[in-house]
Every structure is written in C-alpha cells, then in structure tokens.
Write a protein that holds these residues in place. Structure first.
Motif, PDB file in Angstrom:
ATOM      1  N   PHE A 292       1.059  -1.273  -0.199  1.00 21.45           N
ATOM      2  CA  PHE A 292       0.068   0.288  -0.301  1.00 21.45           C
ATOM      3  C   PHE A 292       0.672   1.153  -0.063  1.00 21.45           C
ATOM      4  O   PHE A 292       0.401   2.234  -0.315  1.00 21.45           O
ATOM      5  CB  PHE A 292      -0.651  -0.083   0.810  1.00 21.45           C
ATOM      6  CG  PHE A 292      -1.450   1.200   1.126  1.00 21.45           C
ATOM      7  CD1 PHE A 292      -2.596   1.494   0.701  1.00 21.45           C
ATOM      8  CD2 PHE A 292      -1.589   1.911   2.396  1.00 21.45           C
ATOM      9  CE1 PHE A 292      -3.654   2.928   0.928  1.00 21.45           C
ATOM     10  CE2 PHE A 292      -2.166   2.946   3.049  1.00 21.45           C
ATOM     11  CZ  PHE A 292      -3.674   3.807   1.659  1.00 21.45           C
ATOM     12  N   GLN A 293       1.642   1.167   0.774  1.00 16.44           N
ATOM     13  CA  GLN A 293       3.020   2.171   0.202  1.00 16.44           C
ATOM     14  C   GLN A 293       3.730   2.614  -0.601  1.00 16.44           C
ATOM     15  O   GLN A 293       4.555   3.509  -0.754  1.00 16.44           O
ATOM     16  CB  GLN A 293       4.251   2.264   2.348  1.00 16.44           C
ATOM     17  CG  GLN A 293       2.935   2.296   3.252  1.00 16.44           C
ATOM     18  CD  GLN A 293       3.950   2.766   4.562  1.00 16.44           C
ATOM     19  OE1 GLN A 293       4.594   1.660   5.138  1.00 16.44           O
ATOM     20  NE2 GLN A 293       3.992   4.264   5.157  1.00 16.44           N
ATOM     21  N   GLY A 294       4.201   1.676  -0.212  1.00 15.03           N
ATOM     22  CA  GLY A 294       4.581   1.831  -2.146  1.00 15.03           C
ATOM     23  C   GLY A 294       3.957   2.005  -2.976  1.00 15.03           C
ATOM     24  O   GLY A 294       4.378   3.589  -3.855  1.00 15.03           O
ATOM     25  N   LYS A 295       2.665   1.377  -3.182  1.00 16.16           N
ATOM     26  CA  LYS A 295       1.625   1.746  -4.349  1.00 16.16           C
ATOM     27  C   LYS A 295       1.668   3.798  -4.637  1.00 16.16           C
ATOM     28  O   LYS A 295       1.685   4.591  -5.353  1.00 16.16           O
ATOM     29  CB  LYS A 295       0.118   1.651  -4.345  1.00 16.16           C
ATOM     30  CG  LYS A 295      -0.117   0.145  -4.649  1.00 16.16           C
ATOM     31  CD  LYS A 295      -1.379   0.032  -5.024  1.00 16.16           C
ATOM     32  CE  LYS A 295      -0.953  -1.877  -5.414  1.00 16.16           C
ATOM     33  NZ  LYS A 295      -2.278  -2.207  -4.546  1.00 16.16           N
ATOM     34  N   LEU A 296       1.845   4.111  -2.653  1.00 18.60           N
ATOM     35  CA  LEU A 296       1.323   5.546  -2.375  1.00 18.60           C
ATOM     36  C   LEU A 296       2.671   6.380  -2.988  1.00 18.60           C
ATOM     37  O   LEU A 296       2.785   7.371  -4.016  1.00 18.60           O
ATOM     38  CB  LEU A 296       1.155   5.929  -0.740  1.00 18.60           C
ATOM     39  CG  LEU A 296       0.075   5.413  -0.490  1.00 18.60           C
ATOM     40  CD1 LEU A 296      -0.206   6.034   1.013  1.00 18.60           C
ATOM     41  CD2 LEU A 296      -1.375   6.301  -1.359  1.00 18.60           C
ATOM     42  N   SER A 297       4.305   5.950  -2.205  1.00 22.06           N
ATOM     43  CA  SER A 297       4.768   6.103  -2.705  1.00 22.06           C
ATOM     44  C   SER A 297       5.649   6.306  -4.133  1.00 22.06           C
ATOM     45  O   SER A 297       5.911   7.365  -4.588  1.00 22.06           O
ATOM     46  CB  SER A 297       5.904   6.033  -1.721  1.00 22.06           C
ATOM     47  OG  SER A 297       7.576   6.111  -1.973  1.00 22.06           O
ATOM     48  N   SER A 298       5.096   5.472  -5.693  1.00 20.72           N
ATOM     49  CA  SER A 298       5.417   5.876  -6.584  1.00 20.72           C
ATOM     50  C   SER A 298       4.232   6.856  -6.981  1.00 20.72           C
ATOM     51  O   SER A 298       4.768   7.409  -8.195  1.00 20.72           O
ATOM     52  CB  SER A 298       5.154   4.647  -6.958  1.00 20.72           C
ATOM     53  OG  SER A 298       4.376   3.329  -6.850  1.00 20.72           O
ATOM     54  N   ALA A 299       3.146   7.832  -6.586  1.00 21.28           N
ATOM     55  CA  ALA A 299       2.198   8.484  -7.413  1.00 21.28           C
ATOM     56  C   ALA A 299       2.772   9.603  -6.021  1.00 21.28           C
ATOM     57  O   ALA A 299       2.115  10.914  -6.368  1.00 21.28           O
ATOM     58  CB  ALA A 299       1.171   8.126  -7.009  1.00 21.28           C
ATOM     59  N   GLY A 300       3.860   9.661  -5.777  1.00 21.11           N
ATOM     60  CA  GLY A 300       4.543  11.181  -5.016  1.00 21.11           C
ATOM     61  C   GLY A 300       4.400  11.085  -3.453  1.00 21.11           C
ATOM     62  O   GLY A 300       3.802  12.180  -2.697  1.00 21.11           O
TER      63      GLY A 300
END
Ligand SMILES: Cc1ncc(COP(=O)(O)O)c(C=O)c1O
Length: 362
Positions: A292-300
C-alpha cells in the motif's frame, strides 16, 4: 505531484527574532521565552505555561512533580517511547494498557483491570491530533484518585467540548519537535491551571532553584533558550490560521477517503474537535501495508508508520516487565498507516492524495 507528510517552514518573524537574539547575545532562557509562554497561554487558553527543552522534558518534569518513586502510572502501550520513559525516568512504573480501536487511545475498561493500590496517575495520549473523551478520562481518574497528565505532544489545537486540552487535568504536555503542528526546533511546554504546580515545574526545569543559587530540590536543566522561543513566537502567530487550514484539509481528505472499505480511520469522539497532525488508519486484514505504501510512494504521496511496535514490546520494557499483553494494540501495529493532513496542502494535492489512496485500496 509530491504530497509531503509534513510542512516545516520557519516564519519570517521567527527568523528575524532569531537573528536579533544572536546579535544581542540572548542565547539562554530569557525575555523571549517569557513572552512565548505568555502568548502560548493566551492562544491555548491555559493560565500557566512553562517552556522546556522538549516534550520528553515536559512529561518527565510532570512525573517528577506529581508522582513519587514507586508509583504506578497508567499509559497506553500505543504511543511514542517518551510517554513511558518519562514515567520510568521519574522512578515510577509505567503500567501498559491496551487501546480502543476507534480513537486509538487508552482503553479505560482495560486500564480498570490494571489499577492497584499503587496506581497514582494516568497519562492519556491524544494521538495524531485527535482528542480523547476527556469527561470519561477525568471520571475514571476521579473514581480511582489518579492525577492526569495529558500527553498532547501531537495535538496542539485539539479541543474537548470547545475547550483546549491545555486547561485540563493536572497538566498538559506539548512537544515542539519540527514535525509538530507548532514547532520551535526542539522544545516543549507544560500547561496547568494550578499556580503552585506551575511554580514548582519552573523550579524543576532549572536545577530546583528558587532564587539565585538557592536550590530547594533536585532539578534538571530542561530550559528552553530564546533562540527556540523566537522560532516558536513566529510559528505561534500563524498557528490559529494554520489550525483552521489543518481542520479544513482533514475534513476534505475525509470526504474523499472516509468511507473506503479496506481501512478504518481513527475516529474523533463526539464532543471532540481535532487539531489534526496526521490522518491515521488501520488497514483491513489482507491488505499489505508495505505494498500500500509502495503504491502511494510511486504516486509521490508520503506516508508513515506510527508506531510499528507497542511500548510493552520494546526491548527495554519486554525485559523489565515481561508477560504484558495488550492484544488490540499488538494487532494494530502491523497495519497502521499515517497520511499527510497538514495546513500547507493545496486543493490539488488533496485531490491527488484522495485519488491515490482510493486507487491503492481498489
Ligand atoms: C505522543 C508523544 N509524546 C511525547 C513525545 C516527545 O516529544 P519530544 O520529541 O519533543 O521530546 C512525542 C514526540 O514525538 C510524542 O509524539
């Protein structure tokens, strides 16, 4: 688009006051610290404010002033380490209590089971800017003869029934660490309605000194300097405006993500008004936090984990108090996640944050 977890911007007024303090050599606790204390009282609605060197120092002094060595003090096991270390540093015993899954604060029905004749106090923690039900806390404390130290280190501006947390309990402690709603760099504040306690706290922060080189009792050097107070004054003057923005942003983000399946957001108890610092939620079973955090991080979009481990599971306390069990807090730590909700978020950043969270949980 980048959505940072915090906004750390030192106001122009603070920069100017720091320069003036440096130019005049006012590098210790002095007039600016006094002004900061006075103005903090006015903004936070507390009759007495004692500025100190950190939130940890605030909690430690509160414990030294209110409790005796050997006393037991109820603390939630889901908090920053300082909530419990301050108790232990004062020679008292932190008694770890489980938390309530809605507001993530101390669960009073669990706390009730841990009260003994040695229990003398309680440190409820108002996490992430969300105030706990202070009527319930104070009724519980009165029923057991406990003194309450409110840990509002993350909750500047939070209110209970329209009144700031600063004027509740025996005293209230704040941190001014750079990521907090109101910061000085390192720094802290203790507020109280009790004039005698305020005087004692003022002494304890300065080697127990009642007059020049007259030491009444053991104290520490927990003084704030005029440099931090200068930054704090600049931040304090924009704080009401920033608090309003934080509340608006929090409400807007909740409009976008509040009802999503897959996450249970921290709830504000009815009667409370938040001073939001982070929007925190617990992910449903089956949702992988790292992914989940990875998906947020790739969107900045930045996110954080507060706290990955309960206090009773920290190596120190697991060693000194083995066998403590707080199953609800233990089950939350692996799935808790925090998102930005600060004053500097633009409508575009908020929309991006909400859309990214929705997508990541779809
Ligand atoms: C709940 C809580 N208590 C106490 C503290 C300690 O404050 P400080 O870092 O200023 O010592 C913090 C700071 O992160 C905190 O979040």
């Amino acid at each position: 688009m980048r959505v940072p977890l915090y906004s750390i911007h030192v106001e122009e007024e603070g920069r100017r006051l720091v320069q003036e303090a440096i130019a005049s050599g006012a590098l210790r606790q002095g007039k600016t610290t006094e002004t900061f204390e006075k103005e903090f009282c006015a903004v936070f609605g507390a009759p007495h404010s004692i500025a100190v060197s950190s939130g940890t120092a605030a909690l430690h002094l509160a414990c030294l002033a209110l409790f005796e060595p050997g006393d037991e003090v109820l603390v939630p096991t889901f908090s920053f380490f300082a909530t419990a270390s301050a108790v232990a540093l004062a020679g008292c015993v932190p008694v770890f209590c489980d938390i309530e899954p809605d507001h993530l604060g101390i669960d009073l029905s669990d706390a009730e089971k841990r009260v003994t004749p040695k229990t003398k106090g309680m440190i409820p923690v108002h996490l992430f800017g969300v105030p706990l039900d202070c009527d319930a806390l104070h009724a519980f404390a009165a029923g057991h003869g406990l003194r309450v130290v409110h840990d509002a280190c993350q909750s500047h501006g939070a209110e209970w029934k329209g009144g700031n947390l600063a004027a509740l309990g025996a005293c209230t402690c704040y941190s001014f660490y750079p990521t907090k709603n109101l910061f000085t760099g390192e720094g802290g504040m203790i507020t109280t309605t009790d004039a005698a306690l305020a005087e004692r706290l003022g002494r304890l922060r300065n080697h127990g000194m009642s007059a020049a080189y007259n030491h009444e009792e053991l104290g520490l050097n927990y003084r704030m300097t005029d440099l931090e107070a200068s930054i704090g004054l600049g931040q304090l003057h924009v704080f009401p405006r920033q608090l309003k923005r934080r509340r608006e942003n929090y409400a807007r983000i909740m409009e976008g993500v509040g009802t999503l399946p897959g996450v249970r957001w921290q709830k504000v108890p009815s009667g409370g008004t938040p001073g939001p610092s982070l929007l925190t939620g617990v992910l449903a079973p089956g949702i992988d936090r790292q992914a989940f955090q990875g998906k947020l991080s790739s969107a900045g979009v930045d996110s954080g984990v507060y706290y990955p481990r309960c206090l009773h599971q920290q190596p120190l306390f697991a060693r000194t108090q083995p066998g403590v069990s707080c199953p609800r807090a233990e089950s939350i730590c692996p799935s808790v996640v925090s998102l930005p909700t600060h004053h500097a978020l633009s409508p575009e950043q908020i929309a991006h944050l909400a859309a990214t969270v929705r997508e990541a949980l779809a």
